[in-house]
Scaffold this motif. Structure first.
Motif, short mmCIF file in Angstrom:
data_model
loop_
_atom_site.label_atom_id
_atom_site.label_comp_id
_atom_site.label_asym_id
_atom_site.label_seq_id
_atom_site.Cartn_x
_atom_site.Cartn_y
_atom_site.Cartn_z
N TYR A 133 0.62 -2.08 -7.27
CA TYR A 133 1.60 -1.74 -6.25
C TYR A 133 2.61 -2.85 -6.06
O TYR A 133 3.72 -2.61 -5.57
CB TYR A 133 0.94 -1.30 -4.94
CG TYR A 133 0.34 -2.36 -4.04
CD1 TYR A 133 1.11 -3.36 -3.47
CD2 TYR A 133 -1.00 -2.30 -3.69
CE1 TYR A 133 0.57 -4.30 -2.61
CE2 TYR A 133 -1.56 -3.24 -2.82
CZ TYR A 133 -0.77 -4.23 -2.29
OH TYR A 133 -1.32 -5.16 -1.45
N PHE A 159 1.46 4.54 -10.05
CA PHE A 159 0.20 4.79 -9.36
C PHE A 159 -0.63 5.87 -10.05
O PHE A 159 -1.86 5.76 -10.11
CB PHE A 159 0.46 5.17 -7.90
CG PHE A 159 0.81 4.00 -7.04
CD1 PHE A 159 -0.12 3.01 -6.78
CD2 PHE A 159 2.07 3.89 -6.48
CE1 PHE A 159 0.19 1.92 -5.99
CE2 PHE A 159 2.39 2.80 -5.68
CZ PHE A 159 1.45 1.81 -5.43
N LEU A 199 -0.45 -1.59 1.57
CA LEU A 199 0.30 -0.60 0.81
C LEU A 199 1.36 0.06 1.69
O LEU A 199 2.51 0.24 1.28
CB LEU A 199 -0.65 0.45 0.26
CG LEU A 199 -0.07 1.53 -0.65
CD1 LEU A 199 0.67 0.90 -1.82
CD2 LEU A 199 -1.16 2.46 -1.15
#
Length: 224
Positions: free
Chosen positions: A86, A110, A144
């Motif tokens: 990420y 992802f 995130l």
């Protein structure tokens, strides 16, 4: 003269023993990932993991006292790799970057990670994951969200912090829902679901982003 493999390994130089140990741990973790994906965490057993790895339960217990310890070690390693993913997928973008391009790049990164490591979804989103993994997942989730907010801020510079957080939560929730469908399919059908996931995210964000200088027409860059 040593009369057992264990004695021979003990008499090897420390560096060689360490290398053999790392290879054995990697072998056990790979086996555990296969078992967790197949049966789920609760139904998995150390005997099944040892059998999958092609070793005796005694060999497994030399490295891990129980399946929870295996899951935690596996989760820690996946968390580390996910953080790297990420970091690259949600790096800051130029404000004139097309929304479709930014969303597509993040989603693909992802999706690739989760397809390469299906056990990540099994461990992180299962109903029975070990407590320490749950705590680590919560921390990862918070980080995130923060990175998603940072990415979105380039497209929504005038949105309040509270609204930006809400939009980030929606994006992450949509992604997770789509990810489950993506992982449930393979080949061309999986690719089709990935495209649908991108479209859902773009069409959700597009009205919020509005017109920006240098932005192409959305109708020209998304699938119907």
């Amino acid at each position: 003269m040593p009369d057992s493999q264990e004695q021979q390994e003990k008499e090897q130089p420390p560096r060689r023993r360490q290398a053999r140990g790392e290879r054995r741990i990697a072998q056990l973790l790979e086996a555990a990932a296969n078992v967790f994906c197949t049966t789920g965490y609760t139904a998995a057993s150390t005997n099944a993991i040892a059998r999958e790895a092609g070793v005796s339960p005694g060999t497994l217990y030399q490295f891990f006292p129980n399946k929870e310890a295996i899951a935690i070690e596996l989760g820690d390693r996946l968390m580390h790799e996910m953080r790297e993913t990420y970091g690259e997928a949600l790096a800051p973008v130029d404000p004139v970057t097309p929304l479709e391009e930014a969303v597509g790049a993040a989603v693909e990164r992802f999706i690739d990670f989760n397809c390469e490591h299906p056990v990540f979804f099994a461990l992180m989103h299962g109903p029975d994951i070990p407590g320490r993994i749950t705590e680590a997942h919560d921390a990862l989730h918070a980080t995130l969200l923060s990175r998603i907010e940072g990415l979105l801020s380039a497209f929504l510079p005038d949105v309040s912090p509270a609204d930006l957080t809400r939009v980030a939560h929606m994006c992450l929730g949509l992604y997770k829902a789509g990810l489950e469908l993506v992982l449930a399919h393979e080949g061309a059908e999986r690719e089709a679901y990935v495209r649908e996931l991108k479209n859902v995210l773009v069409r959700y964000l597009d009205p919020l982003v509005g017109e920006r200088p240098g932005r192409p027409d959305i109708a020209m860059t998304t699938n119907p």
